[in-house]
Motif scaffolding. Structure first.
Motif: not given
Length: 367
Positions: A329-338
């Motif tokens: 199962i693939f979900v979306r991680d984020f790094a471009h916003s604190s």
């Protein structure tokens, strides 16, 4: 590097989600739940396949450019959107539409204000054009401070403001009366309202295009219509804005296959609406599940076909994402916003698909 457009030299790329589904044989892809790009989790209407097979059997003219103006498609879009044909133009994806908007309405050095955190590819598009991007962000609990947002508009005096509505990934929905207030207050500023997910909430600013000339609306068929592979988007705006952007639009870039697929999908909107109903039911059940399972998981606004989930710690978030991946199962991680460092976004599929997700979360929490 000296040959490269100077606006690209230090440009941060748009961060892609996992594409590991393409690394496995087609026979194994049915085991994977790809819930990281907000695509539909079911195929498009069967009518799409039927019409494409008819096209193939008719032996299309592969050696010729596609029709540069498809009257049938333009009419179908206008009927679906409920606007005159003069207020609509179609494009080879909403991303391509955004690129044309940047070319037409943003000059080098022009300030652009983005209400974020949001879809980051539009930032890339503007910066590549030489625009200067500023942000006005939602609060820590992902609500809008109207006064702060409006002060940021006054402060930056942008040529264009980008608002994703519903917003990806936070799920916010700005009310139409507030959008109209912005249009009437900042008459010298152009507002781009990205309605990629509007089918899942049924709220659209389309009526405002007949009252104001400083609004553009972009839409896509990648989400509710399940046509992500065909790259289909369209714009709603005033006749003048449509005519202006059509001057630079390349009419050959919308393939024959995309035209046929889009027409077929628009001829079976019931299929789309049934899918939207299923997703919204699954979303409601999933929110209830999360709230009942653990205080370490928190959901926020839910106007799209996705949910933003905050985890109690960055370590726990990374462990949960790894547990998802181990379960295909693939979900979306984020790094471009604190604001998003301890969050992940999950696309909502059918109720059956989300039951599988619930089982994986239970396993993780029990560990």
């Amino acid at each position: 590097m000296r040959y490269v457009n100077k606006y690209l030299r230090n440009l941060a790329p748009y961060k892609l989600a996992s594409h590991k589904i393409w690394d496995v044989p087609k026979s194994e892809r049915s085991n994977i739940l790809k819930l990281d790009w907000n695509e539909a989790t079911i195929p498009p209407s069967p009518l799409v396949h039927e019409r494409l097979m008819e096209l193939m059997n008719d032996q299309p003219d592969y050696n010729l450019y596609p029709s540069s103006y498809c009257e049938e498609l333009h009419k179908a879009f206008a009927e679906y959107a409920g606007v005159p044909k003069g207020n609509l133009q179609y494009f080879a994806s909403s991303d391509v539409l955004h690129e044309y908007i940047a070319r037409v309405f943003i000059s080098v050095g022009d300030p652009v204000l983005i209400l974020g955190p949001t879809y980051d590819n539009f930032r890339l598009t503007c910066e590549a054009q030489g625009g200067k991007v500023y942000y006005s962000e939602y609060t820590n609990d992902f609500t809008l401070s109207e006064s702060r947002f409006e002060n940021d508009i006054y402060r930056t005096n942008p040529s264009l403001v980008y608002i994703c509505n519903p917003n990806n990934p936070t799920g916010n929905l700005l009310p139409l009366d507030y959008l109209e207030r912005l249009l009437s207050t900042f008459t010298e500023t152009l507002f781009l309202i990205d309605e990629a997910y509007f089918e899942f909430i049924g709220v659209t600013a389309k009526e405002l295009i007949f009252k104001y000339d400083n609004i553009l609306i972009s839409r896509t068929m990648s989400k509710a219509f399940a046509l992500a592979s065909f790259r289909v988007g369209y714009m709603l705006s005033s006749v003048d804005n449509i005519n202006t952007i059509s001057k630079v639009r390349n009419p050959k870039n919308f393939t024959t296959f995309a035209q046929v697929a889009a027409i077929a999908a628009l001829n079976d909107v019931k299929y789309m609406y049934d899918y939207v109903k299923e997703v919204n039911k699954a979303k409601k059940e999933f929110v209830q599940f999360i709230s009942s399972m653990s205080p370490s998981l928190e959901t926020f606004n839910d106007a799209g076909n996705f949910l933003l989930i905050r985890v109690s710690s960055l370590v726990n978030k990374n462990d949960l994402i790894a547990h998802f991946e181990a379960s295909d199962i693939f979900v979306r991680d984020f790094a471009h916003s604190s604001l998003l460092l301890d969050c992940f976004r999950i696309t909502i599929g059918t109720r059956e698909q989300m039951k599988r997700v619930q089982g994986v979360i239970k396993q993780f929490l029990n560990k």
